[in-house]
Motif scaffolding. Structure first.
Motif, mmCIF file in Angstrom:
data_model
loop_
_atom_site.group_PDB
_atom_site.id
_atom_site.type_symbol
_atom_site.label_atom_id
_atom_site.label_comp_id
_atom_site.label_asym_id
_atom_site.label_seq_id
_atom_site.Cartn_x
_atom_site.Cartn_y
_atom_site.Cartn_z
ATOM 1 N N HIS A 44 -57.491 73.593 -53.446
ATOM 2 C CA HIS A 44 -57.550 75.048 -53.298
ATOM 3 C C HIS A 44 -58.537 75.480 -52.221
ATOM 4 C CE1 HIS A 44 -60.965 74.114 -55.922
ATOM 5 N NE2 HIS A 44 -61.529 75.216 -55.436
ATOM 6 N N GLN A 45 -59.259 74.524 -51.592
ATOM 7 C CA GLN A 45 -60.252 74.884 -50.596
ATOM 8 C C GLN A 45 -59.576 75.434 -49.340
ATOM 9 O OE1 GLN A 45 -59.731 71.903 -51.957
ATOM 10 N NE2 GLN A 45 -61.625 70.790 -52.404
ATOM 11 N N GLN A 46 -60.329 76.208 -48.596
ATOM 12 C CA GLN A 46 -59.826 76.750 -47.342
ATOM 13 C C GLN A 46 -59.879 75.670 -46.266
ATOM 14 O OE1 GLN A 46 -58.475 80.033 -46.379
ATOM 15 N NE2 GLN A 46 -57.888 78.535 -44.847
ATOM 16 N N ALA A 47 -58.739 75.352 -45.706
ATOM 17 C CA ALA A 47 -58.646 74.354 -44.645
ATOM 18 C C ALA A 47 -58.238 75.026 -43.346
ATOM 19 C CB ALA A 47 -57.643 73.262 -45.018
ATOM 20 N N VAL A 48 -58.616 74.398 -42.231
ATOM 21 C CA VAL A 48 -58.295 74.918 -40.899
ATOM 22 C C VAL A 48 -57.695 73.789 -40.081
ATOM 23 C CG1 VAL A 48 -60.111 76.676 -40.971
ATOM 24 C CG2 VAL A 48 -60.608 74.423 -40.019
ATOM 25 N N VAL A 49 -56.959 74.170 -39.044
ATOM 26 C CA VAL A 49 -56.390 73.201 -38.120
ATOM 27 C C VAL A 49 -56.984 73.457 -36.744
ATOM 28 C CG1 VAL A 49 -54.389 74.691 -37.697
ATOM 29 C CG2 VAL A 49 -54.263 72.261 -37.137
ATOM 30 N N ILE A 50 -57.365 72.402 -36.063
ATOM 31 C CA ILE A 50 -57.898 72.487 -34.702
ATOM 32 C C ILE A 50 -56.701 72.423 -33.751
ATOM 33 C CG2 ILE A 50 -59.455 71.437 -33.038
ATOM 34 C CD1 ILE A 50 -61.022 70.286 -35.371
ATOM 35 N N LYS A 51 -56.447 73.495 -33.030
ATOM 36 C CA LYS A 51 -55.229 73.615 -32.225
ATOM 37 C C LYS A 51 -55.086 72.523 -31.164
ATOM 38 C CE LYS A 51 -54.819 78.627 -32.807
ATOM 39 N NZ LYS A 51 -54.742 79.929 -32.113
ATOM 40 N N PRO A 52 -56.116 72.175 -30.364
ATOM 41 C CA PRO A 52 -55.893 71.155 -29.322
ATOM 42 C C PRO A 52 -55.473 69.800 -29.863
ATOM 43 C CG PRO A 52 -57.911 72.395 -28.885
ATOM 44 C CD PRO A 52 -57.460 72.770 -30.267
ATOM 45 N N SER A 53 -55.949 69.420 -31.050
ATOM 46 C CA SER A 53 -55.647 68.098 -31.589
ATOM 47 C C SER A 53 -54.718 68.125 -32.795
ATOM 48 C CB SER A 53 -56.948 67.383 -31.982
ATOM 49 O OG SER A 53 -57.642 68.134 -32.981
ATOM 50 N N GLY A 54 -54.638 69.248 -33.530
ATOM 51 C CA GLY A 54 -53.827 69.321 -34.729
ATOM 52 C C GLY A 54 -54.472 68.710 -35.955
ATOM 53 N N ILE A 55 -55.762 68.354 -35.890
ATOM 54 C CA ILE A 55 -56.477 67.745 -37.006
ATOM 55 C C ILE A 55 -56.831 68.825 -38.024
ATOM 56 C CG2 ILE A 55 -58.519 66.443 -37.686
ATOM 57 C CD1 ILE A 55 -56.473 64.838 -36.117
ATOM 58 N N VAL A 56 -56.710 68.488 -39.315
ATOM 59 C CA VAL A 56 -57.002 69.423 -40.404
ATOM 60 C C VAL A 56 -58.327 69.037 -41.048
ATOM 61 C CG1 VAL A 56 -56.202 70.347 -42.618
ATOM 62 C CG2 VAL A 56 -54.547 69.823 -40.819
ATOM 63 N N VAL A 57 -59.229 70.017 -41.106
ATOM 64 C CA VAL A 57 -60.539 69.798 -41.724
ATOM 65 C C VAL A 57 -60.835 70.988 -42.633
ATOM 66 C CG1 VAL A 57 -61.400 68.430 -39.793
ATOM 67 C CG2 VAL A 57 -61.765 70.898 -39.812
ATOM 68 N N LEU A 58 -61.843 70.828 -43.477
ATOM 69 C CA LEU A 58 -62.274 71.911 -44.341
ATOM 70 C C LEU A 58 -63.071 72.942 -43.546
ATOM 71 C CD1 LEU A 58 -63.366 69.921 -47.520
ATOM 72 C CD2 LEU A 58 -61.330 71.343 -47.256
ATOM 73 N N GLU A 59 -62.960 74.202 -43.954
ATOM 74 C CA GLU A 59 -63.672 75.263 -43.245
ATOM 75 C C GLU A 59 -65.177 75.120 -43.395
ATOM 76 O OE1 GLU A 59 -63.352 80.141 -42.901
ATOM 77 O OE2 GLU A 59 -63.041 79.152 -44.832
ATOM 78 N N SER A 60 -65.636 74.541 -44.486
ATOM 79 C CA SER A 60 -67.075 74.397 -44.707
ATOM 80 C C SER A 60 -67.733 73.433 -43.725
ATOM 81 C CB SER A 60 -67.334 73.923 -46.146
ATOM 82 O OG SER A 60 -66.675 72.684 -46.389
ATOM 83 N N LEU A 61 -66.942 72.624 -43.016
ATOM 84 C CA LEU A 61 -67.497 71.649 -42.077
ATOM 85 C C LEU A 61 -67.439 72.123 -40.634
ATOM 86 C CD1 LEU A 61 -65.888 68.392 -43.544
ATOM 87 C CD2 LEU A 61 -68.132 69.374 -44.054
ATOM 88 N N LEU A 62 -66.976 73.336 -40.397
ATOM 89 C CA LEU A 62 -66.821 73.802 -39.016
ATOM 90 C C LEU A 62 -68.167 73.949 -38.315
ATOM 91 C CD1 LEU A 62 -63.963 76.469 -39.291
ATOM 92 C CD2 LEU A 62 -63.846 74.174 -38.307
ATOM 93 N N GLU A 63 -69.112 74.581 -38.973
ATOM 94 C CA GLU A 63 -70.388 74.852 -38.311
ATOM 95 C C GLU A 63 -71.124 73.562 -37.938
ATOM 96 O OE1 GLU A 63 -71.488 77.630 -37.290
ATOM 97 O OE2 GLU A 63 -69.965 78.935 -38.202
ATOM 98 N N GLY A 64 -71.087 72.560 -38.786
ATOM 99 C CA GLY A 64 -71.851 71.344 -38.513
ATOM 100 C C GLY A 64 -71.107 70.312 -37.692
ATOM 101 N N CYS A 65 -69.753 70.316 -37.735
ATOM 102 C CA CYS A 65 -68.999 69.248 -37.077
ATOM 103 C C CYS A 65 -68.174 69.706 -35.878
ATOM 104 C CB CYS A 65 -68.073 68.572 -38.083
ATOM 105 S SG CYS A 65 -68.936 67.794 -39.468
ATOM 106 N N VAL A 66 -67.804 70.962 -35.831
ATOM 107 C CA VAL A 66 -66.900 71.414 -34.772
ATOM 108 C C VAL A 66 -67.581 72.397 -33.835
ATOM 109 C CG1 VAL A 66 -64.694 72.517 -34.283
ATOM 110 C CG2 VAL A 66 -64.931 71.061 -36.301
ATOM 111 N N PHE A 67 -68.147 73.478 -34.372
ATOM 112 C CA PHE A 67 -68.710 74.522 -33.517
ATOM 113 C C PHE A 67 -70.035 74.094 -32.874
ATOM 114 C CE2 PHE A 67 -66.446 77.880 -36.292
ATOM 115 C CZ PHE A 67 -65.276 77.650 -35.579
ATOM 116 N N LYS A 68 -70.639 73.039 -33.379
ATOM 117 C CA LYS A 68 -71.921 72.595 -32.818
ATOM 118 C C LYS A 68 -71.746 72.097 -31.388
ATOM 119 C CE LYS A 68 -75.807 69.519 -33.768
ATOM 120 N NZ LYS A 68 -76.361 68.475 -34.683
ATOM 121 N N ASP A 69 -70.740 71.251 -31.136
ATOM 122 C CA ASP A 69 -70.484 70.704 -29.800
ATOM 123 C C ASP A 69 -69.177 71.231 -29.212
ATOM 124 O OD1 ASP A 69 -72.811 69.164 -30.027
ATOM 125 O OD2 ASP A 69 -71.705 67.553 -31.059
ATOM 126 N N MET A 70 -68.435 72.037 -29.966
ATOM 127 C CA MET A 70 -67.137 72.592 -29.533
ATOM 128 C C MET A 70 -66.174 71.484 -29.122
ATOM 129 S SD MET A 70 -67.395 75.745 -30.173
ATOM 130 C CE MET A 70 -65.885 76.345 -29.470
#
Length: 338
Positions: A250-276
């Motif tokens: 039931h968690q909120q998941a997101v997809v990264i458009k350039p790669s199509g990888i699916v990750v949890l929204e709670s990990l965006l700030e530490g794993c994705v938006f940090k280095d973009m």
């Protein structure tokens, strides 16, 4: 001396003993009231609490209700199997083009009918001018009688009566009399077909109802957490986060458009938006607009989604009563919907 009881206007005793007959027999009517119908099971609203099994698990196709073999998502985050969504868009295109063709034929018929009416109106004006020019519209009685004989008989006047000779019988055309007969169901003229409206030939998403094109679909790469469950048709928690490996229910998941990888929204700030960059493939992101939220999986908890359903019915049916006895949660005492 004891006072005598007061009498009402109708002569009956006051108080409870003096109630009118109408108040005693308030349900003695020729029709059923709304309360009586609801008590009998008619015209009532039924409510039911939906369980977890009533909702589609995360990552499943919204059309086939199964794990997608080639998953894609729409700009609104709805997940489909590419085969099923393309088939749906193609079917919509064919149906919409057929409706558009019928609308064009209707407009062409209306244009031809309008042109024919205009020609009839012009011919009528010429005929009226010819009659006026020949003096048929003068005040002479002979001309008035001639004009009345030449005038066509209206529909309301009925068919023109034929003068019969001596010994001749009147021949009645029964087929003509049945043409507008109210009592003959087979001969009653039917209503004109409903006028078609102009349709939009753009296909729409079957879930959101918004315009959707095939090039708007984005590929999604799910990571399977339980291969046995996936081979068996899928289930809740069959897909997991590509970074934390936690099953997504039931968690909120997101997809990264350039790669199509699916990750949890709670990990965006530490794993994705940090280095973009994508934490799995290393592809760079232009901005936060390259991250798309996916539709969450439903559960039976009211804090996650709406779990109550309502149904209103005017007429009671045996099938509805059977479903009421079964229900989604019979142990908890909830009744199924009709």
């Amino acid at each position: 001396r004891t006072p005598r009881p007061s009498l009402s206007r109708s002569g009956r005793l006051g108080g409870a003993a003096g109630m009118s007959r109408h108040s005693k027999h308030s349900n003695d009517r020729s029709h059923f009231t709304h309360k009586e119908r609801v008590d009998a099971g008619f015209a009532g609203t039924r409510k039911d609490v939906l369980g977890t099994e009533c909702f589609l698990p995360f990552g499943h196709c919204a059309l086939s209700l199964k794990c997608p073999k080639d998953p894609v998502c729409t700009p609104d985050g709805w997940i489909f199997d590419r085969e099923y969504i393309l088939e749906s868009l193609l079917r919509q295109k064919v149906e919409l083009h057929a409706e558009a063709k019928k609308y064009e034929e209707q407009e062409a018929r209306k244009a031809r009918q309008g042109k024919a009416d205009e020609q009839d109106r012009e011919l009528q004006e010429l005929e009226d001018f010819r009659r006026a020019d020949q003096g048929l519209m003068s005040q002479d009685d002979r001309h008035k009688k001639a004009l009345a004989r030449a005038a066509p008989v209206g529909l309301d006047d009925g068919p023109e009566q034929k003068k019969l000779r001596k010994g001749e019988l009147l021949v009645v055309d029964k087929a003509q009399m049945r043409e507008k007969s109210f009592w003959a169901a087979s001969s009653t003229p039917s209503a004109a077909p409903a006028e078609l409206k102009k349709v939009d030939t753009v296909a729409k998403c079957p879930m959101s109802g918004k315009k959707l094109r095939a090039k708007d679909l984005m590929s999604v790469k799910f990571e399977i957490s339980d291969q046995r469950m996936y081979d068996g048709g899928g289930g809740r928690g069959v897909f997991c986060c590509a970074v934390s490996k936690d099953p997504i229910t039931h968690q909120q998941a997101v997809v990264i458009k350039p790669s199509g990888i699916v990750v949890l929204e709670s990990l965006l700030e530490g794993c994705v938006f940090k280095d973009m960059v994508c934490p799995v493939t290393g592809k760079k992101l232009k901005g936060k607009e390259d991250v798309l939220k996916l539709q969450q999986g439903g559960t039976g908890f009211a804090s996650h989604n709406e779990t109550q359903a309502k149904s209103f019915s005017f007429i009671r049916s045996g099938q509805g009563d059977a479903r009421t006895q079964q229900g989604h949660l019979p142990r908890a005492g909830f009744c199924g919907l009709h």
